[in-house]
Design a protein around this motif. Structure first.
Motif, short mmCIF file in Angstrom:
data_model
loop_
_atom_site.label_atom_id
_atom_site.label_comp_id
_atom_site.label_asym_id
_atom_site.label_seq_id
_atom_site.Cartn_x
_atom_site.Cartn_y
_atom_site.Cartn_z
N GLU A 21 0.87 -1.24 -0.08
CA GLU A 21 -0.13 -0.05 0.00
C GLU A 21 0.81 1.16 0.30
OE1 GLU A 21 -3.81 2.02 2.60
OE2 GLU A 21 -3.13 0.08 2.88
N ASP A 22 1.90 1.48 0.93
CA ASP A 22 2.70 2.44 1.05
C ASP A 22 3.34 2.64 -0.45
OD1 ASP A 22 2.13 2.84 3.70
OD2 ASP A 22 3.86 1.67 4.17
N ALA A 23 4.05 1.79 -1.19
CA ALA A 23 4.38 1.66 -2.31
C ALA A 23 3.55 2.16 -3.56
CB ALA A 23 5.22 0.53 -2.70
N GLU A 24 2.39 1.66 -3.62
CA GLU A 24 1.53 1.85 -4.43
C GLU A 24 0.42 3.08 -4.55
OE1 GLU A 24 1.66 0.05 -7.20
OE2 GLU A 24 3.31 -1.30 -6.33
N SER A 25 0.29 3.54 -3.25
CA SER A 25 -0.60 4.48 -3.06
C SER A 25 -0.58 5.66 -3.86
CB SER A 25 -0.80 4.87 -1.81
OG SER A 25 0.39 5.39 -1.16
N GLN A 26 0.51 6.10 -4.32
CA GLN A 26 1.13 7.43 -5.41
C GLN A 26 1.26 6.92 -6.55
OE1 GLN A 26 0.79 10.52 -3.86
NE2 GLN A 26 -0.07 9.50 -1.86
N TRP A 27 0.96 7.73 -7.57
CA TRP A 27 1.03 7.44 -8.92
C TRP A 27 2.56 7.67 -9.31
CZ3 TRP A 27 -0.99 5.36 -13.00
CH2 TRP A 27 -0.48 5.62 -14.12
N LYS A 28 3.03 6.43 -9.78
CA LYS A 28 4.68 6.55 -10.09
C LYS A 28 4.90 6.32 -11.59
CE LYS A 28 6.10 4.89 -5.56
NZ LYS A 28 5.18 4.93 -4.96
N GLY A 29 3.94 6.52 -12.47
CA GLY A 29 4.12 6.45 -13.99
C GLY A 29 3.38 5.42 -14.60
N PRO A 30 3.41 5.39 -16.04
CA PRO A 30 2.56 4.27 -16.53
C PRO A 30 3.22 2.84 -16.29
CG PRO A 30 3.86 5.53 -18.13
CD PRO A 30 4.26 6.18 -16.70
N PHE A 31 2.14 1.99 -16.37
CA PHE A 31 2.50 0.66 -16.10
C PHE A 31 1.36 -0.06 -17.06
CE2 PHE A 31 -0.98 1.28 -13.36
CZ PHE A 31 -1.76 0.30 -13.22
N TYR A 32 1.53 -1.54 -17.21
CA TYR A 32 0.49 -2.26 -18.08
C TYR A 32 -0.06 -3.57 -17.34
CZ TYR A 32 4.18 -5.38 -20.23
OH TYR A 32 4.92 -6.53 -20.22
N ALA A 69 0.73 -18.79 -24.34
CA ALA A 69 0.37 -17.37 -23.60
C ALA A 69 1.21 -17.18 -22.52
CB ALA A 69 -1.11 -17.30 -23.40
N VAL A 70 1.47 -17.97 -21.57
CA VAL A 70 2.31 -18.01 -20.52
C VAL A 70 3.76 -17.68 -20.84
CG1 VAL A 70 3.21 -19.00 -18.38
CG2 VAL A 70 0.83 -19.15 -18.87
N GLN A 71 4.21 -18.48 -21.71
CA GLN A 71 5.78 -18.38 -22.20
C GLN A 71 5.79 -17.07 -22.79
OE1 GLN A 71 6.05 -21.73 -25.03
NE2 GLN A 71 6.49 -23.22 -23.10
N ALA A 72 4.79 -16.55 -23.63
CA ALA A 72 5.13 -15.34 -24.26
C ALA A 72 5.06 -14.14 -23.13
CB ALA A 72 3.87 -14.80 -25.11
N ILE A 73 4.05 -14.30 -22.24
CA ILE A 73 4.10 -13.26 -21.23
C ILE A 73 5.39 -13.26 -20.43
CG2 ILE A 73 3.30 -12.59 -18.93
CD1 ILE A 73 0.26 -13.62 -20.34
N ASN A 74 6.07 -14.35 -19.92
CA ASN A 74 7.16 -14.56 -19.27
C ASN A 74 8.46 -13.83 -19.94
OD1 ASN A 74 6.08 -15.70 -17.05
ND2 ASN A 74 6.48 -17.82 -17.65
N LYS A 75 8.26 -13.68 -21.42
CA LYS A 75 9.30 -13.24 -22.03
C LYS A 75 9.26 -11.84 -22.23
CE LYS A 75 9.95 -17.18 -25.29
NZ LYS A 75 9.83 -17.80 -26.59
N LEU A 76 8.24 -11.04 -22.01
CA LEU A 76 8.02 -9.65 -21.91
C LEU A 76 9.09 -8.87 -21.19
CD1 LEU A 76 4.19 -9.47 -22.07
CD2 LEU A 76 5.93 -9.29 -24.32
N SER A 77 9.45 -7.80 -21.70
CA SER A 77 10.28 -6.86 -21.04
C SER A 77 9.79 -5.35 -21.37
CB SER A 77 11.65 -7.21 -21.31
OG SER A 77 12.66 -6.21 -20.50
N PRO A 78 9.32 -4.73 -20.51
CA PRO A 78 9.45 -4.77 -19.06
C PRO A 78 8.09 -5.77 -18.67
CG PRO A 78 8.47 -2.70 -19.67
CD PRO A 78 8.95 -3.22 -20.90
N LYS A 79 8.06 -6.33 -17.63
CA LYS A 79 7.19 -7.42 -17.21
C LYS A 79 5.89 -6.53 -16.76
CE LYS A 79 9.63 -11.05 -17.08
NZ LYS A 79 9.89 -11.90 -18.20
N PRO A 80 4.79 -6.95 -17.13
CA PRO A 80 3.40 -6.57 -16.62
C PRO A 80 3.42 -6.25 -15.25
CG PRO A 80 3.10 -8.87 -17.45
CD PRO A 80 4.80 -8.45 -17.79
N LYS A 81 2.52 -5.52 -14.71
CA LYS A 81 2.11 -5.46 -13.50
C LYS A 81 1.59 -6.76 -12.93
CE LYS A 81 2.24 -2.07 -10.03
NZ LYS A 81 3.65 -1.47 -9.57
N PHE A 82 0.57 -7.10 -13.59
CA PHE A 82 -0.04 -8.36 -13.11
C PHE A 82 -0.88 -8.82 -14.25
CE2 PHE A 82 -2.77 -4.71 -12.08
CZ PHE A 82 -4.17 -4.97 -12.79
#
Length: 170
Positions: A21-32, A69-82
């Motif tokens: 919560e402390d790390a995520e409560s403020q906007w820190k820029g775009p994510f996906y 699909a899992v393999q494709a996601i695991n190869k992504l950089s940067p990693k998705p938030k979730f």
């Protein structure tokens, strides 16, 4: 502790610890994040043969695509938030005698011939008098036994002995 095991321990006490919560409560820029939907194991064979009631015994295509699909996601950089998986997980199954679902936000059920329809209430918003909870389903060679637990009950007491005893059967 192995990284894979640690990943499953991130969800405790009704909190997902990867999102502090402390790390995520403020906007820190775009994510996906990534949304996947409808792996629907069994549907591809049903469509192939043109019969929606069949095909549940063949999941190979859907398993291969889900692994891809899992393999494709695991190869992504940067990693998705979730990653979130929505929709129909299973289309049909061989020898099915129970269907478990949600979306009604209360416990319900019915029986048609030899098929049990079990609706599980929500973890979140309740529309009825049920408490926030989870359904535990034990599958043995001979039967399927299920029980709905409130989150408080499951946290305080764990599984009923009856269910634990079923797991010990060979």
């Amino acid at each position: 502790m192995s990284e894979a095991r640690e990943l499953f321990l991130r969800a405790r006490g009704r909190t997902f610890t990867s999102f502090n919560e402390d790390a995520e409560s403020q906007w820190k820029g775009p994510f996906y994040f990534i949304q996947g939907a409808d792996p629907q194991f069994g549907l591809m064979k049903s469509w192939e043969i043109g019969e929606c009631d069949y095909g549940g015994d063949e999941w190979e295509q859907e398993i291969r695509l889900t692994e891809e699909a899992v393999q494709a996601i695991n190869k992504l950089s940067p990693k998705p938030k979730f990653f979130v998986l929505c929709g129909d997980l299973v289309h049909s199954m061989p020898g099915i005698n129970a269907v478990f679902s949600g979306h009604y936000h209360r416990n319900a059920g019915a029986k048609y011939n030899d098929l049990d329809m079990v609706v599980t209430s929500a973890i979140g918003c309740q529309f009825g008098k049920d408490t926030h909870g989870l359904r535990v389903v034990v599958v043995t060679e001979d039967k399927i036994v299920h029980k709905y637990y409130s989150l408080n009950e499951l946290n305080a007491n764990g599984l009923d002995q009856e269910l634990v005893d079923l797991l010990k059967q060979k």
